[in-house]
Design a protein around this motif. Sequence first.
Motif, PDB file in Angstrom:
ATOM      1  N   LEU A 303       1.495   7.898   3.168  1.00  0.00           N
ATOM      2  CA  LEU A 303       0.522   8.555   4.035  1.00  0.00           C
ATOM      3  C   LEU A 303       0.340   7.668   5.261  1.00  0.00           C
ATOM      4  CD1 LEU A 303      -2.548   9.970   2.077  1.00  0.00           C
ATOM      5  CD2 LEU A 303      -0.539  11.178   2.964  1.00  0.00           C
ATOM      6  N   MET A 304       0.870   8.071   6.382  1.00  0.00           N
ATOM      7  CA  MET A 304       0.763   7.253   7.585  1.00  0.00           C
ATOM      8  C   MET A 304      -0.685   7.216   8.054  1.00  0.00           C
ATOM      9  SD  MET A 304       3.696   6.409   7.374  1.00  0.00           S
ATOM     10  CE  MET A 304       3.983   5.288   8.697  1.00  0.00           C
ATOM     11  N   GLY A 305      -1.106   6.067   8.528  1.00  0.00           N
ATOM     12  CA  GLY A 305      -2.503   5.906   8.943  1.00  0.00           C
ATOM     13  C   GLY A 305      -3.400   5.515   7.785  1.00  0.00           C
ATOM     14  N   ASP A 354      -7.547   8.673  -7.485  1.00  0.00           N
ATOM     15  CA  ASP A 354      -7.543   7.365  -8.140  1.00  0.00           C
ATOM     16  C   ASP A 354      -6.439   6.443  -7.611  1.00  0.00           C
ATOM     17  OD1 ASP A 354      -6.464   5.846 -11.068  1.00  0.00           O
ATOM     18  OD2 ASP A 354      -8.442   5.501 -10.151  1.00  0.00           O
ATOM     19  N   TYR A 355      -5.266   7.037  -7.267  1.00  0.00           N
ATOM     20  CA  TYR A 355      -4.142   6.219  -6.776  1.00  0.00           C
ATOM     21  C   TYR A 355      -4.585   5.431  -5.547  1.00  0.00           C
ATOM     22  CZ  TYR A 355       0.249   5.139  -4.392  1.00  0.00           C
ATOM     23  OH  TYR A 355       1.276   4.485  -3.733  1.00  0.00           O
ATOM     24  N   PHE A 356      -5.257   6.099  -4.616  1.00  0.00           N
ATOM     25  CA  PHE A 356      -5.663   5.438  -3.366  1.00  0.00           C
ATOM     26  C   PHE A 356      -6.888   4.548  -3.598  1.00  0.00           C
ATOM     27  CE2 PHE A 356      -2.724   7.532  -0.603  1.00  0.00           C
ATOM     28  CZ  PHE A 356      -2.420   8.718  -1.278  1.00  0.00           C
ATOM     29  N   ASN A 364      -6.756   3.760   8.432  1.00  0.00           N
ATOM     30  CA  ASN A 364      -6.778   2.596   9.327  1.00  0.00           C
ATOM     31  C   ASN A 364      -6.861   3.068  10.779  1.00  0.00           C
ATOM     32  OD1 ASN A 364      -4.083   3.157  10.321  1.00  0.00           O
ATOM     33  ND2 ASN A 364      -3.331   2.425   8.339  1.00  0.00           N
ATOM     34  N   VAL A 365      -6.720   2.152  11.677  1.00  0.00           N
ATOM     35  CA  VAL A 365      -6.943   2.434  13.105  1.00  0.00           C
ATOM     36  C   VAL A 365      -6.034   3.549  13.607  1.00  0.00           C
ATOM     37  CG1 VAL A 365      -5.233   0.738  13.927  1.00  0.00           C
ATOM     38  CG2 VAL A 365      -7.231   1.306  15.354  1.00  0.00           C
ATOM     39  N   ASP A 366      -4.887   3.720  12.944  1.00  0.00           N
ATOM     40  CA  ASP A 366      -3.908   4.693  13.460  1.00  0.00           C
ATOM     41  C   ASP A 366      -4.186   6.117  13.005  1.00  0.00           C
ATOM     42  OD1 ASP A 366      -1.808   1.994  13.013  1.00  0.00           O
ATOM     43  OD2 ASP A 366      -2.128   2.958  14.956  1.00  0.00           O
TER      44      ASP A 366
HETATM   45  C1  SDX Z   1      -1.575  -1.463  11.944  1.00  0.00           C
HETATM   46  O1  SDX Z   1      -1.913  -6.084  10.390  1.00  0.00           O
HETATM   47  C2  SDX Z   1      -2.683  -5.496  11.230  1.00  0.00           C
HETATM   48  O2  SDX Z   1      -3.755  -5.951  11.570  1.00  0.00           O
HETATM   49  C3  SDX Z   1      -2.099  -4.214  11.814  1.00  0.00           C
HETATM   50  C4  SDX Z   1      -3.027  -3.372  12.673  1.00  0.00           C
HETATM   51  C5  SDX Z   1      -3.383  -4.068  13.971  1.00  0.00           C
HETATM   52  O3  SDX Z   1      -4.416  -3.732  14.570  1.00  0.00           O
HETATM   53  O4  SDX Z   1      -2.561  -4.885  14.446  1.00  0.00           O
HETATM   54  O5  SDX Z   1      -4.217  -3.082  11.968  1.00  0.00           O
HETATM   55  C6  SDX Z   1      -2.361  -2.050  13.055  1.00  0.00           C
HETATM   56  O6  SDX Z   1      -0.419  -1.736  11.853  1.00  0.00           O
HETATM   57  C7  SDX Z   1      -2.280  -0.599  10.929  1.00  0.00           C
HETATM   58  C8  SDX Z   1      -1.331  -0.153   9.759  1.00  0.00           C
HETATM   59  C9  SDX Z   1      -0.532   1.054  10.229  1.00  0.00           C
HETATM   60  N1  SDX Z   1       0.524   1.395   9.260  1.00  0.00           N
HETATM   61  C10 SDX Z   1       0.436   2.540   8.545  1.00  0.00           C
HETATM   62  O7  SDX Z   1      -0.521   3.308   8.565  1.00  0.00           O
HETATM   63  C11 SDX Z   1       1.686   2.825   7.711  1.00  0.00           C
HETATM   64  C12 SDX Z   1       1.259   3.298   6.310  1.00  0.00           C
HETATM   65  N2  SDX Z   1       0.685   2.122   5.628  1.00  0.00           N
HETATM   66  C13 SDX Z   1       1.548   1.315   4.863  1.00  0.00           C
HETATM   67  O8  SDX Z   1       2.892   1.328   5.134  1.00  0.00           O
HETATM   68  C14 SDX Z   1       0.931   0.046   4.309  1.00  0.00           C
HETATM   69  O9  SDX Z   1      -0.324   0.351   3.875  1.00  0.00           O
HETATM   70  C15 SDX Z   1       0.868  -1.161   5.225  1.00  0.00           C
HETATM   71  C16 SDX Z   1       2.200  -1.505   5.794  1.00  0.00           C
HETATM   72  C17 SDX Z   1      -0.092  -0.926   6.339  1.00  0.00           C
HETATM   73  C18 SDX Z   1       0.359  -2.339   4.387  1.00  0.00           C
HETATM   74  O10 SDX Z   1       1.337  -2.604   3.450  1.00  0.00           O
HETATM   75  P1  SDX Z   1       1.174  -3.795   2.393  1.00  0.00           P
HETATM   76  O11 SDX Z   1      -0.045  -4.609   2.645  1.00  0.00           O
HETATM   77  O12 SDX Z   1       2.477  -4.496   2.297  1.00  0.00           O
HETATM   78  O13 SDX Z   1       0.817  -3.016   1.081  1.00  0.00           O
HETATM   79  P2  SDX Z   1       1.857  -2.679  -0.027  1.00  0.00           P
HETATM   80  O14 SDX Z   1       3.056  -2.059   0.595  1.00  0.00           O
HETATM   81  O15 SDX Z   1       2.022  -3.883  -0.884  1.00  0.00           O
HETATM   82  O16 SDX Z   1       1.082  -1.517  -0.836  1.00  0.00           O
HETATM   83  C19 SDX Z   1       0.318  -1.805  -1.982  1.00  0.00           C
HETATM   84  C20 SDX Z   1       0.415  -0.536  -2.812  1.00  0.00           C
HETATM   85  C21 SDX Z   1       1.868  -0.107  -3.110  1.00  0.00           C
HETATM   86  O17 SDX Z   1       1.855   0.657  -4.303  1.00  0.00           O
HETATM   87  P3  SDX Z   1       2.241  -0.145  -5.708  1.00  0.00           P
HETATM   88  O18 SDX Z   1       3.534  -0.873  -5.464  1.00  0.00           O
HETATM   89  O19 SDX Z   1       1.062  -1.052  -5.981  1.00  0.00           O
HETATM   90  O20 SDX Z   1       2.358   0.989  -6.732  1.00  0.00           O
HETATM   91  O21 SDX Z   1      -0.165   0.561  -2.077  1.00  0.00           O
HETATM   92  C22 SDX Z   1       0.830   1.533  -1.810  1.00  0.00           C
HETATM   93  C23 SDX Z   1       2.175   0.855  -1.976  1.00  0.00           C
HETATM   94  O22 SDX Z   1       3.167   1.811  -2.352  1.00  0.00           O
HETATM   95  N3  SDX Z   1       0.619   1.992  -0.432  1.00  0.00           N
HETATM   96  C24 SDX Z   1       0.668   3.263  -0.056  1.00  0.00           C
HETATM   97  C25 SDX Z   1       0.364   3.260   1.312  1.00  0.00           C
HETATM   98  N4  SDX Z   1       0.148   1.995   1.718  1.00  0.00           N
HETATM   99  C26 SDX Z   1       0.318   1.196   0.640  1.00  0.00           C
HETATM  100  N5  SDX Z   1       0.957   4.399  -0.742  1.00  0.00           N
HETATM  101  C27 SDX Z   1       0.913   5.552  -0.018  1.00  0.00           C
HETATM  102  N6  SDX Z   1       0.613   5.629   1.300  1.00  0.00           N
HETATM  103  C28 SDX Z   1       0.337   4.503   2.001  1.00  0.00           C
HETATM  104  N7  SDX Z   1       0.062   4.565   3.304  1.00  0.00           N
END
Ligand code: SDX
Length: 432
Positions: A303-305, A354-356, A364-366
């Motif tokens: 899920l982006m954002g 529950d997953y989230f 997040n900001v996006d």
């Molecule tokens: C920005 O760092 C900053 O400060 C960035 C920022 C800034 O101002 O500079 O805030 C701006 O980049 C915001 C983030 C924008 N990105 C997204 O919205 C993309 C979607 N989000 C993800 O790809 C993810 O959440 C991240 C990259 C933002 C964070 O990734 P992490 O910290 O490496 O977390 P993770 O991949 O270890 O996830 C932990 C768990 C995993 O599941 P399990 O392995 O535990 O089963 O959460 C899941 C992930 O699969 N997960 C998601 C998810 N994000 C994490 N599952 C579904 N949808 C998501 N968006």
Amino acid sequence: MSKETLTIRDNRTGQEMVLPIQQGTSGPPVVDITKLYKNFGLFTFDPGFRATASCESKITFIDGDQGILLYRGYPIDQLAEKSTFLEVCYLLMHGELPNQNQFDDYVKLVTEHTMLHEQILNFYRGYRRDAHPMAIMVGVVGALSAFYHDSLDVHDPRHREISAFRLIAKIPTIAAASYKYSIGQPFVYPRNDLSYSENFLHMLFSGPCQEYTVSPAMARAMDIIMILHADHEQNASTSTVRLAGSSLANPFAAISAGIGALWGPAHGGANEAVLNMLHQIGDEDNIGAFVKRAKDPNDPFRLMGFGHRVYKNYDPRAKVLQKAAYDVLEEVGRHDDPLLKIAQKLEKIALEDDYFVKRKLYPNVDFYSGIILSAMGLPTSMFTVIFAVSRTIGWISQWMEMISQEGQAIGRPRQLYTGTAQRDYIPLDKRA
Ligand code: SDX
């Protein structure tokens, strides 16, 4: 230096290691491992830097559990409500809010440096018209060092300040020109009688055929978006700027590297990906299927954002943007915008799933920024460009802090090598 220490024991040798602990103003204390390799022959291992403080900084503080974001100690929601982007630029650069004279001087300096060298506009004509504007931003910002030879001595505080002002002043002009080029319209020159955000909207949307009047509500919305995106501690693109700058590369090259890092959909590119995802969902009835995909470990769809490396609570910026989204959509008469409704329904479903909840995944900001930028009339390809325009002040402030820090040294991480052990060359005729 704190007297607190962490004692660890190496059970291979029985050796005990006493490591100093340092506590900052706020946030988790750090274990100082600077002597770990020299004294104990060990590296630390932390891919993705989940538990690593890469530097000491006084600029921005985040408490991910509480959902707190402070710029030089001031809460982001207060700055978004009461400040302006250029005042926040002054605060991030200098550490204090300006008095009236300081602010007037700062605004004048930025306003009078918004024009680009006319030859820089030639760079744009080398790109295909359908080039992604972020590709243009990376190239043109990096090329600024080819024009400003008079301010490239990174050890000279005056040169650092001149480069900082040039970047802050010119980045909206560069961004607007990348948009105009992508839609085949003539470049629009900056106007010194407009505020920073009014001028940015003017350069984005004015044209030769009819008068364009900047809407105060849109200018305020753009100012708020830029305040919220201005800095964010040691995120991926800021860490890239610090690492590139640590080699003493010029600031234009370092900021260009930061723009490249921001482009990724896991980082600043997420705002563009959110809008594409909402369009892909298309209807509230389809949300369930997409949430199911996001939870499927075998499906790369996320899920982006949603989610954040640091925020395990609601991103305070997302809260402000959600309200700004209402205001802008109201302003343009799209209060029942279907994309906003899908976003709100998606947020509600995810926050009750529950997953989230278990993974502490919040908007997040996006998540909302793209809806606002789309309502302003910008294409998704420009969303990360707007993020880069705003984050330039954060990048340059962090670069200035890094380059002027006592004992500044090139950043050079080590590794855990798991490749083949040393072996001798085998001549071709002896190989299988
Ligand atoms: C920005 O760092 C900053 O400060 C960035 C920022 C800034 O101002 O500079 O805030 C701006 O980049 C915001 C983030 C924008 N990105 C997204 O919205 C993309 C979607 N989000 C993800 O790809 C993810 O959440 C991240 C990259 C933002 C964070 O990734 P992490 O910290 O490496 O977390 P993770 O991949 O270890 O996830 C932990 C768990 C995993 O599941 P399990 O392995 O535990 O089963 O959460 C899941 C992930 O699969 N997960 C998601 C998810 N994000 C994490 N599952 C579904 N949808 C998501 N968006």
